[in-house]
Design a protein around this motif. Sequence first.
Motif: not given
Length: 308
Positions: A127-149
């Motif tokens: 579900p979108q609300e569970l994935k949203a916590e990983y969605y980020t473009r912060e460079k210092n994050k080691k785990v990132k979920y996104w669409t297109n860097f």
Amino acid sequence: MDYTDVGKSLAGSSTSYDRLQELKAFDESKSGVKGLVDAGITRVPRIFIRPPEELAGGEPVPGEQSLTQFSIPVIDLKGIAGDRSGAVSGVRRAAETVGFFQVVNHGIPVKLLEEMVATVREFHELPQELKAEYYTREKNKKVKYWTNFDLYQSKYANWRDTLNCTMAPEPLDSQELPPVCRDVMMEYSQQVQALGSLLFELLSEALGLKPGHLKDIDCAKGHLIFCHYYPACPEPELTIGTRSHTDPDFLTILLQDHIGGLQVLVQNHWIDVPPIPGALVLNIGDLLQASKACIVSSNFIYLGHHTT
């Protein structure tokens, strides 16, 4: 605005088009391409549509047949602990002619490969609300979920969501990974790093160097895992999963699912790389190409590729 509203807005028929505003609306929804599909869109949003010159024939559309019957070399690593001369010769030929090859009998259990594909799919289909916590473009994050860097820099967005995990050189705390794929990804990472170490030995020998040469100059130091997901597209002829590119790394180890879609540019023709059960695809990256130019004269090449 929730992701359902964003999906309808981006696929709307308004004549006014503020690309930056639409990119921000999509990005801030944290829903990814999967969220657009879940919203029931029937048209590809404009931010994903390829430019007219590509649609006119500069790039093949998804599902288009390859223009040649050239095959990507397959190298069998069975018995590699003994005589490796055959594997070294195979790697040399593949690196000199294509820059891509597949390996079989590489030592990573097929079950683990299947579990890796399955758990990555599970993450992307949460579900979108569970994935949203990983969605980020912060460079210092080691785990990132996104669409297109490069969402805000590219001419058009790829029809793809990605879970990006930096595993090395600094060890990743497993607790940072999503629970649904945590254990499998840690085991997969460990085994792929071991395979990568072996492959760098074979590449070193193929270059006429000592087996540990490429590892000694830190070619194997970093380790990133990109978990791509390509949702069903309502208008696949207008967009693409991954545009043409070369990889900005030393070596890419690619695990395909049964669907495939990877194509490689060889002699100005796009050729399919059909999935082989249990096999892994290897790609000579930009950095290895640059490194070998500095350390030894060779004919290793690297090629553009994309995913339809």
